[in-house]
Design a protein around this motif. Structure first.
Motif, PDB file in Angstrom:
ATOM      1  N   GLY A   1       4.079  18.004  -1.017  1.00 29.01           N
ATOM      2  CA  GLY A   1       2.650  17.694  -0.970  1.00 29.01           C
ATOM      3  C   GLY A   1       2.415  16.198  -1.067  1.00 29.01           C
ATOM      4  O   GLY A   1       1.639  15.626  -0.289  1.00 29.01           O
ATOM      5  N   VAL A   2       3.097  15.563  -2.026  1.00 26.59           N
ATOM      6  CA  VAL A   2       2.971  14.111  -2.207  1.00 26.59           C
ATOM      7  C   VAL A   2       3.344  13.395  -0.916  1.00 26.59           C
ATOM      8  O   VAL A   2       2.612  12.531  -0.420  1.00 26.59           O
ATOM      9  CB  VAL A   2       3.861  13.636  -3.381  1.00 26.59           C
ATOM     10  CG1 VAL A   2       4.067  12.123  -3.337  1.00 26.59           C
ATOM     11  CG2 VAL A   2       3.267  14.039  -4.717  1.00 26.59           C
ATOM     12  N   LEU A   3       4.499  13.784  -0.325  1.00 26.34           N
ATOM     13  CA  LEU A   3       4.947  13.119   0.899  1.00 26.34           C
ATOM     14  C   LEU A   3       3.960  13.374   2.042  1.00 26.34           C
ATOM     15  O   LEU A   3       3.663  12.482   2.818  1.00 26.34           O
ATOM     16  CB  LEU A   3       6.352  13.606   1.278  1.00 26.34           C
ATOM     17  CG  LEU A   3       7.459  13.176   0.303  1.00 26.34           C
ATOM     18  CD1 LEU A   3       8.797  13.773   0.715  1.00 26.34           C
ATOM     19  CD2 LEU A   3       7.559  11.664   0.210  1.00 26.34           C
TER      20      LEU A   3
ATOM     21  N   VAL B   1      -0.281  11.272   5.655  1.00 23.77           N
ATOM     22  CA  VAL B   1      -1.628  11.411   6.213  1.00 23.77           C
ATOM     23  C   VAL B   1      -2.478  10.174   5.901  1.00 23.77           C
ATOM     24  O   VAL B   1      -3.254   9.697   6.737  1.00 23.77           O
ATOM     25  CB  VAL B   1      -2.296  12.695   5.657  1.00 23.77           C
ATOM     26  CG1 VAL B   1      -3.787  12.692   5.901  1.00 23.77           C
ATOM     27  CG2 VAL B   1      -1.652  13.916   6.288  1.00 23.77           C
ATOM     28  N   LEU B   2      -2.316   9.615   4.711  1.00 20.91           N
ATOM     29  CA  LEU B   2      -3.107   8.435   4.354  1.00 20.91           C
ATOM     30  C   LEU B   2      -2.534   7.164   4.979  1.00 20.91           C
ATOM     31  O   LEU B   2      -3.291   6.238   5.301  1.00 20.91           O
ATOM     32  CB  LEU B   2      -3.160   8.271   2.828  1.00 20.91           C
ATOM     33  CG  LEU B   2      -3.957   9.334   2.061  1.00 20.91           C
ATOM     34  CD1 LEU B   2      -3.836   9.102   0.563  1.00 20.91           C
ATOM     35  CD2 LEU B   2      -5.421   9.313   2.471  1.00 20.91           C
ATOM     36  N   MET B   3      -1.213   7.110   5.159  1.00 21.27           N
ATOM     37  CA  MET B   3      -0.588   5.892   5.677  1.00 21.27           C
ATOM     38  C   MET B   3      -0.895   5.663   7.149  1.00 21.27           C
ATOM     39  O   MET B   3      -1.121   4.528   7.558  1.00 21.27           O
ATOM     40  CB  MET B   3       0.934   5.948   5.477  1.00 21.27           C
ATOM     41  CG  MET B   3       1.422   5.534   4.107  1.00 21.27           C
ATOM     42  SD  MET B   3       0.857   3.916   3.578  1.00 21.27           S
ATOM     43  CE  MET B   3       2.015   2.844   4.434  1.00 21.27           C
ATOM     44  N   ILE B   4      -0.912   6.758   7.954  1.00 27.49           N
ATOM     45  CA  ILE B   4      -1.066   6.585   9.408  1.00 27.49           C
ATOM     46  C   ILE B   4      -2.350   5.821   9.756  1.00 27.49           C
ATOM     47  O   ILE B   4      -2.281   4.760  10.376  1.00 27.49           O
ATOM     48  CB  ILE B   4      -0.979   7.946  10.132  1.00 27.49           C
ATOM     49  CG1 ILE B   4       0.459   8.469  10.064  1.00 27.49           C
ATOM     50  CG2 ILE B   4      -1.416   7.824  11.587  1.00 27.49           C
ATOM     51  CD1 ILE B   4       0.619   9.898  10.533  1.00 27.49           C
ATOM     52  N   PRO B   5      -3.548   6.292   9.313  1.00 27.88           N
ATOM     53  CA  PRO B   5      -4.755   5.531   9.662  1.00 27.88           C
ATOM     54  C   PRO B   5      -4.761   4.129   9.057  1.00 27.88           C
ATOM     55  O   PRO B   5      -5.213   3.182   9.713  1.00 27.88           O
ATOM     56  CB  PRO B   5      -5.905   6.375   9.103  1.00 27.88           C
ATOM     57  CG  PRO B   5      -5.286   7.334   8.165  1.00 27.88           C
ATOM     58  CD  PRO B   5      -3.884   7.519   8.569  1.00 27.88           C
ATOM     59  N   PHE B   6      -4.209   3.996   7.851  1.00 25.89           N
ATOM     60  CA  PHE B   6      -4.201   2.666   7.238  1.00 25.89           C
ATOM     61  C   PHE B   6      -3.368   1.692   8.061  1.00 25.89           C
ATOM     62  O   PHE B   6      -3.817   0.569   8.354  1.00 25.89           O
ATOM     63  CB  PHE B   6      -3.657   2.719   5.799  1.00 25.89           C
ATOM     64  CG  PHE B   6      -3.288   1.358   5.274  1.00 25.89           C
ATOM     65  CD1 PHE B   6      -4.293   0.452   4.918  1.00 25.89           C
ATOM     66  CD2 PHE B   6      -1.973   0.953   5.189  1.00 25.89           C
ATOM     67  CE1 PHE B   6      -3.975  -0.819   4.474  1.00 25.89           C
ATOM     68  CE2 PHE B   6      -1.643  -0.315   4.747  1.00 25.89           C
ATOM     69  CZ  PHE B   6      -2.639  -1.208   4.387  1.00 25.89           C
ATOM     70  N   VAL B   7      -2.166   2.127   8.457  1.00 28.55           N
ATOM     71  CA  VAL B   7      -1.271   1.220   9.190  1.00 28.55           C
ATOM     72  C   VAL B   7      -1.913   0.816  10.516  1.00 28.55           C
ATOM     73  O   VAL B   7      -1.907  -0.358  10.900  1.00 28.55           O
ATOM     74  CB  VAL B   7       0.106   1.890   9.407  1.00 28.55           C
ATOM     75  CG1 VAL B   7       0.933   1.094  10.396  1.00 28.55           C
ATOM     76  CG2 VAL B   7       0.855   1.993   8.084  1.00 28.55           C
ATOM     77  N   ILE B   8      -2.540   1.796  11.212  1.00 27.60           N
ATOM     78  CA  ILE B   8      -3.172   1.482  12.494  1.00 27.60           C
ATOM     79  C   ILE B   8      -4.280   0.440  12.291  1.00 27.60           C
ATOM     80  O   ILE B   8      -4.318  -0.609  12.928  1.00 27.60           O
ATOM     81  CB  ILE B   8      -3.738   2.768  13.151  1.00 27.60           C
ATOM     82  CG1 ILE B   8      -2.582   3.709  13.512  1.00 27.60           C
ATOM     83  CG2 ILE B   8      -4.561   2.432  14.380  1.00 27.60           C
ATOM     84  CD1 ILE B   8      -3.032   5.094  13.923  1.00 27.60           C
ATOM     85  N   ARG B   9      -5.163   0.716  11.339  1.00 26.96           N
ATOM     86  CA  ARG B   9      -6.300  -0.169  11.099  1.00 26.96           C
ATOM     87  C   ARG B   9      -5.835  -1.548  10.602  1.00 26.96           C
ATOM     88  O   ARG B   9      -6.274  -2.591  11.089  1.00 26.96           O
ATOM     89  CB  ARG B   9      -7.216   0.489  10.051  1.00 26.96           C
ATOM     90  CG  ARG B   9      -8.347  -0.360   9.543  1.00 26.96           C
ATOM     91  CD  ARG B   9      -9.628  -0.055  10.299  1.00 26.96           C
ATOM     92  NE  ARG B   9     -10.718  -0.914   9.831  1.00 26.96           N
ATOM     93  CZ  ARG B   9     -11.197  -1.927  10.562  1.00 26.96           C
ATOM     94  NH1 ARG B   9     -10.726  -2.186  11.745  1.00 26.96           N
ATOM     95  NH2 ARG B   9     -12.196  -2.650  10.092  1.00 26.96           N
ATOM     96  N   HIS B  10      -4.905  -1.530   9.648  1.00 22.03           N
ATOM     97  CA  HIS B  10      -4.474  -2.776   9.028  1.00 22.03           C
ATOM     98  C   HIS B  10      -3.737  -3.669  10.022  1.00 22.03           C
ATOM     99  O   HIS B  10      -4.033  -4.861  10.149  1.00 22.03           O
ATOM    100  CB  HIS B  10      -3.574  -2.456   7.827  1.00 22.03           C
ATOM    101  CG  HIS B  10      -3.041  -3.676   7.132  1.00 22.03           C
ATOM    102  ND1 HIS B  10      -3.843  -4.481   6.360  1.00 22.03           N
ATOM    103  CD2 HIS B  10      -1.800  -4.229   7.103  1.00 22.03           C
ATOM    104  CE1 HIS B  10      -3.106  -5.488   5.885  1.00 22.03           C
ATOM    105  NE2 HIS B  10      -1.873  -5.347   6.320  1.00 22.03           N
ATOM    106  N   LEU B  11      -2.789  -3.078  10.760  1.00 24.05           N
ATOM    107  CA  LEU B  11      -1.994  -3.902  11.664  1.00 24.05           C
ATOM    108  C   LEU B  11      -2.836  -4.401  12.840  1.00 24.05           C
ATOM    109  O   LEU B  11      -2.576  -5.494  13.355  1.00 24.05           O
ATOM    110  CB  LEU B  11      -0.759  -3.143  12.154  1.00 24.05           C
ATOM    111  CG  LEU B  11       0.322  -2.922  11.083  1.00 24.05           C
ATOM    112  CD1 LEU B  11       1.556  -2.294  11.698  1.00 24.05           C
ATOM    113  CD2 LEU B  11       0.692  -4.217  10.364  1.00 24.05           C
ATOM    114  N   SER B  12      -3.853  -3.625  13.239  1.00 21.00           N
ATOM    115  CA  SER B  12      -4.693  -4.136  14.318  1.00 21.00           C
ATOM    116  C   SER B  12      -5.526  -5.309  13.812  1.00 21.00           C
ATOM    117  O   SER B  12      -5.842  -6.229  14.562  1.00 21.00           O
ATOM    118  CB  SER B  12      -5.580  -3.026  14.900  1.00 21.00           C
ATOM    119  OG  SER B  12      -6.376  -2.483  13.877  1.00 21.00           O
TER     120      SER B  12
ATOM    121  N   VAL C   1       0.837  -1.201   0.000  1.00 24.91           N
ATOM    122  CA  VAL C   1       0.000   0.000   0.000  1.00 24.91           C
ATOM    123  C   VAL C   1       0.873   1.252   0.000  1.00 24.91           C
ATOM    124  O   VAL C   1       0.579   2.235  -0.688  1.00 24.91           O
ATOM    125  CB  VAL C   1      -0.966  -0.023   1.204  1.00 24.91           C
ATOM    126  CG1 VAL C   1      -1.682   1.302   1.359  1.00 24.91           C
ATOM    127  CG2 VAL C   1      -1.979  -1.137   1.028  1.00 24.91           C
ATOM    128  N   ALA C   2       1.998   1.201   0.736  1.00 28.87           N
ATOM    129  CA  ALA C   2       2.912   2.344   0.754  1.00 28.87           C
ATOM    130  C   ALA C   2       3.429   2.621  -0.649  1.00 28.87           C
ATOM    131  O   ALA C   2       3.425   3.765  -1.116  1.00 28.87           O
ATOM    132  CB  ALA C   2       4.082   2.074   1.708  1.00 28.87           C
TER     133      ALA C   2
END
Lengths: 112, 251
Positions: A87-89, A94-105, A55-56
């Motif tokens: 901007g890209v970074l 911003v998109l990675m933080i919630p994804f990683v939290i949700r996905h890894l949990s 996803v990253a």
């Protein structure tokens, strides 16, 4: 230059993922049981962590792709390329933080 | 009167802060060895000295065999482009205080062109690419009896690319050019841009056709190395993008 290097690396990574993805998805036509077995083998923490990388890579490649299009087709693009890189970074983080939290949990918590 | 002038002249010399700078140069002499090797030199310099001054001190006082190009030494002739601390710059426009003189300053020849000796590269492939885009005014019909007039707006259209001094800093900073010497390179496209967008010129279609080649503008991957390298501050990638757009939207 480094955004271009990262764009190449993520591009090649996604290309090889697509190979595996086309094969496992097309198995559903060969035999749904074989498909289920294959997908079942993906449900472990190692693949779970690889999915974070996937996803990253996908998010960076997509967002930077938009930047490259703007550089070529928006007349002010080349002048604002640095700002667009940040901007890209920024959007990527911003998109990675919630994804990683949700996905890894999901991966480690076993919750569905 | 005479004592006053001597004092005034001597005062700045004592108030400056000299320092010892290590210059690490990538040397190459095909008559001695086929291998390039690093050599370090210690020179005494002031923070406001240029890298070129340090190279002069090495050549004049320490090792006369050091070979590099320079001519005007004021950023106009474009002879002394080199890779200083990993970035392409003009040695005569780079002050020591701006390249972290407390660490050794690395000086290499520009990349992507054959090295002849020390910091001197064979510029011929670079000039050949420039010649191939026909960097001269092409017109048809009778010569006008007076100047070819142009509005200020038309002149401003290509003003940026007239600043090029052919130093090769952009072309030799381009990763595409490093791996594919057939690519025209940023400088040749800048040279073409200067005439493509000149309202007096009539060779636009010919030049666009040359740059539409497989090794032309489409090889550009917009890494922006050329824009960052240009000692004249030309927005090189923007010029390449404008040529691309002219090719896409010309019909």
């Amino acid at each position: 230059m480094w955004s271009w290097v990262a764009h190449r690396i993520t591009g090649v990574t996604l290309f090889f993922f697509l190979f595996a993805h086309v094969i496992d998805t097309s198995m559903v036509r060969v035999s749904p049981e074989a498909y289920n077995t294959a997908v079942e083998t993906y449900k472990n923490p190692i693949v779970g962590i690889m999915e974070v990388g996937l996803v990253a890579a996908f998010l960076f490649h997509g967002l930077n792709g938009i930047r490259v299009i703007l550089v070529d087709f928006w007349s002010k693009g080349p002048r604002f390329q640095k700002q667009m890189t940040y901007g890209v970074l920024g959007i990527w983080v911003v998109l990675m933080i919630p994804f990683v939290i949700r996905h890894l949990s999901n991966v480690f918590g076993g919750g569905h | 009167m005479s004592t006053a002038t001597t004092e005034a002249g001597a005062a700045p010399a004592t108030s400056t802060t000299t320092m010892t700078v290590t210059v690490k140069i990538l040397r190459y002499n095909p008559e001695v060895s086929e291998e390039q090797h690093w050599e370090s030199y210690q020179v005494t310099a002031e923070p406001t000295d240029r890298v070129l001054d340090a190279l002069h001190k090495v050549k004049w006082d320490l090792d006369g065999s050091l070979t590099f190009r320079r001519s005007c030494a004021h950023g106009v002739c474009g002879s002394d482009a080199m890779r200083i601390n990993g970035k392409n710059r003009l040695a005569c426009k780079t002050l020591l205080k701006d390249v972290n003189p407390s660490e050794p300053i690395t000086v290499e020849p520009i990349k992507g062109l054959p090295v002849l000796k020390d910091l001197v590269v064979d510029m011929e492939p670079f000039f050949a690419a420039y010649r191939s885009v026909m960097p001269f005014l092409i017109t048809t019909g009778n010569e006008p009896t007076r100047e070819r007039l142009q509005s200020q707006k038309d002149r401003d259209r290509f003003d940026d690319t007239t600043k090029c001094i052919l130093c090769a800093a952009c072309t030799t900073s381009c990763p595409v050019y490093w791996t594919d010497g057939q690519y025209f390179g940023p400088q040749a496209i800048v040279g073409a841009h200067r005439f493509i967008f000149d309202s007096r010129d009539e060779g636009t279609d010919q030049r666009l056709e040359i740059l539409n080649d497989q090794e032309g503008v489409w090889r550009c991957r917009t890494t922006f190395n050329c824009t960052e390298a240009c000692p004249r501050g030309i927005e090189v990638t923007k010029a390449i993008q404008e040529v691309k757009r002219a090719l896409i939207f010309r019909r």
